[in-house]
Design a protein around this motif. Structure first.
Motif, PDB file in Angstrom:
ATOM      1  N   ASP A  48      -4.225   8.486   4.450  1.00 25.62           N
ATOM      2  CA  ASP A  48      -5.626   8.043   3.832  1.00 25.62           C
ATOM      3  C   ASP A  48      -5.216   7.438   2.677  1.00 25.62           C
ATOM      4  OD1 ASP A  48      -7.375   9.549   5.304  1.00 25.62           O
ATOM      5  OD2 ASP A  48      -7.584  11.302   3.987  1.00 25.62           O
ATOM      6  N   ARG A  49      -4.135   7.617   1.840  1.00 26.58           N
ATOM      7  CA  ARG A  49      -3.525   6.643   0.800  1.00 26.58           C
ATOM      8  C   ARG A  49      -2.881   5.516   1.487  1.00 26.58           C
ATOM      9  NH1 ARG A  49      -1.265  12.088  -0.779  1.00 26.58           N
ATOM     10  NH2 ARG A  49       0.597  11.473   0.158  1.00 26.58           N
ATOM     11  N   LEU A  50      -2.493   5.406   2.520  1.00 27.76           N
ATOM     12  CA  LEU A  50      -2.174   3.962   3.121  1.00 27.76           C
ATOM     13  C   LEU A  50      -3.486   3.235   3.179  1.00 27.76           C
ATOM     14  CD1 LEU A  50       0.000   4.418   6.235  1.00 27.76           C
ATOM     15  CD2 LEU A  50       0.598   3.413   4.015  1.00 27.76           C
ATOM     16  N   GLY A  51      -4.786   3.958   3.647  1.00 28.17           N
ATOM     17  CA  GLY A  51      -5.910   3.030   3.755  1.00 28.17           C
ATOM     18  C   GLY A  51      -6.481   2.561   2.222  1.00 28.17           C
ATOM     19  N   GLU A  52      -6.317   3.690   1.242  1.00 27.62           N
ATOM     20  CA  GLU A  52      -6.808   3.148  -0.190  1.00 27.62           C
ATOM     21  C   GLU A  52      -6.071   1.925  -0.668  1.00 27.62           C
ATOM     22  OE1 GLU A  52      -6.031   6.891  -1.941  1.00 27.62           O
ATOM     23  OE2 GLU A  52      -7.640   7.894  -1.272  1.00 27.62           O
ATOM     24  N   ARG A  53      -4.855   1.742  -0.238  1.00 24.66           N
ATOM     25  CA  ARG A  53      -3.937   0.611  -0.452  1.00 24.66           C
ATOM     26  C   ARG A  53      -4.213  -0.672   0.327  1.00 24.66           C
ATOM     27  NH1 ARG A  53      -2.504   5.177  -2.538  1.00 24.66           N
ATOM     28  NH2 ARG A  53      -1.454   5.468  -4.729  1.00 24.66           N
ATOM     29  N   ASN A  54      -4.929  -0.261   1.289  1.00 28.65           N
ATOM     30  CA  ASN A  54      -5.111  -1.442   2.294  1.00 28.65           C
ATOM     31  C   ASN A  54      -3.895  -1.794   3.200  1.00 28.65           C
ATOM     32  OD1 ASN A  54      -6.827  -3.046   3.737  1.00 28.65           O
ATOM     33  ND2 ASN A  54      -6.448  -5.010   2.372  1.00 28.65           N
ATOM     34  N   LEU A  55      -3.295  -0.761   3.697  1.00 27.35           N
ATOM     35  CA  LEU A  55      -2.103  -0.787   4.338  1.00 27.35           C
ATOM     36  C   LEU A  55      -2.396  -0.232   5.567  1.00 27.35           C
ATOM     37  CD1 LEU A  55       0.728   0.517   1.599  1.00 27.35           C
ATOM     38  CD2 LEU A  55       0.459  -1.954   2.612  1.00 27.35           C
ATOM     39  N   THR A  56      -2.475  -1.233   6.559  1.00 29.13           N
ATOM     40  CA  THR A  56      -2.789  -0.629   7.778  1.00 29.13           C
ATOM     41  C   THR A  56      -1.625  -1.034   8.614  1.00 29.13           C
ATOM     42  OG1 THR A  56      -5.189  -0.821   7.387  1.00 29.13           O
ATOM     43  CG2 THR A  56      -4.554  -0.556   9.569  1.00 29.13           C
ATOM     44  N   PRO A  57      -1.154  -0.132   9.486  1.00 26.73           N
ATOM     45  CA  PRO A  57       0.062  -0.452  10.391  1.00 26.73           C
ATOM     46  C   PRO A  57      -0.585  -1.199  11.554  1.00 26.73           C
ATOM     47  CG  PRO A  57      -0.376   1.852  10.797  1.00 26.73           C
ATOM     48  CD  PRO A  57      -1.278   1.284   9.394  1.00 26.73           C
ATOM     49  N   GLY A  58       0.367  -2.201  12.147  1.00 28.21           N
ATOM     50  CA  GLY A  58      -0.264  -2.928  13.241  1.00 28.21           C
ATOM     51  C   GLY A  58      -0.205  -2.081  14.523  1.00 28.21           C
ATOM     52  N   THR A  59       0.533  -1.060  14.553  1.00 26.18           N
ATOM     53  CA  THR A  59       0.857  -0.226  15.609  1.00 26.18           C
ATOM     54  C   THR A  59       1.139   1.239  15.114  1.00 26.18           C
ATOM     55  OG1 THR A  59       1.662  -2.039  17.169  1.00 26.18           O
ATOM     56  CG2 THR A  59       2.028   0.183  17.797  1.00 26.18           C
ATOM     57  N   ILE A  60       0.529   2.257  15.657  1.00 28.47           N
ATOM     58  CA  ILE A  60       1.047   3.569  15.386  1.00 28.47           C
ATOM     59  C   ILE A  60       1.622   4.001  16.738  1.00 28.47           C
ATOM     60  CG2 ILE A  60       0.326   5.785  14.933  1.00 28.47           C
ATOM     61  CD1 ILE A  60      -1.917   4.619  13.219  1.00 28.47           C
ATOM     62  N   THR A  61       2.906   4.562  16.779  1.00 23.38           N
ATOM     63  CA  THR A  61       3.519   5.261  17.951  1.00 23.38           C
ATOM     64  C   THR A  61       3.728   6.911  17.508  1.00 23.38           C
ATOM     65  OG1 THR A  61       5.600   4.709  17.235  1.00 23.38           O
ATOM     66  CG2 THR A  61       4.616   3.302  18.446  1.00 23.38           C
TER      67      THR A  61
END
Length: 204
Positions: A179-192
């Protein structure tokens, strides 16, 4: 596994630096700071144009883990996870974790950075294993081939059979961090999501 030379044959190949962090709130928050810093220094605007700049890999061993010799104790030795944990704790901890001195990642592993929970006050030695006295007969009954493998490798990697409460706490920490990633507009290109080969996953 693709070598660097093989990767050069692909027009869209990208190279990534790997950051491995312990599964702890402070380390995860530091990783967010690192990602933000990289997005700035590499010319990104921290917007959607930069969202493929990193890959998030979640290793399921952060939730619960066993090593191959421990798996042998469970599958071939007939020991329960709680009994294997006692074998591991009493054989591998003596004020510090055995075989961890020269392995920083092992020593700092989030799965077992604390003193063992198992009671090792009253133990006996079976081969090179130190086990609770109440389990001496179980240890002696393990077939010789299995015991040799266990003695050689039990202490070389973490073992921790997490309770349902521990796993729920870890999942909560992971989701809060995402959620904190999203709040800082950090979205991974891929999740494994990965697990060790024939890895242990608790029933809960």
């Amino acid at each position: 596994r693709t070598s660097i030379d093989e990767a050069d044959r692909y027009d869209n190949a990208r190279r990534y630096e790997m950051s491995v962090v312990p599964f702890e709130e402070g380390a995860l928050n530091d990783l967010i700071d690192e990602l933000l810093e990289r997005s700035t220094t590499e010319g990104g605007k921290n917007d959607n144009d930069n969202n493929d700049a990193f890959i998030l890999d979640v290793d399921l061993d952060v939730f619960s883990t066993e090593n191959p010799p421990a798996a042998l104790l469970r599958t071939h030795g007939g020991l329960s996870p709680a009994e294997v944990q006692s074998f591991y704790d009493c054989s591998c901890y003596d004020g510090h974790w055995r075989d961890a001195d020269d392995d920083e990642e092992f020593e700092e592993g989030a799965m077992h950075g604390n003193d063992p929970e198992s009671s090792c006050d009253d133990t006996v030695t079976v081969g090179s294993l130190r086990v609770p006295r109440s389990m001496s007969d179980r240890a002696s009954s393990i077939d010789p081939a299995t015991r040799l493998i266990v003695e050689a490798g039990l202490c070389r990697a973490p073992v921790h059979y997490s309770s349902e409460r521990e796993i729920l706490s870890s999942v909560s920490l992971l989701f809060a961090w995402v959620d904190r990633l999203g709040e800082r507009n950090l979205t991974p290109g891929t999740i494994t999501v990965s697990e060790s080969s024939r890895g242990y996953l608790p029933p809960h």
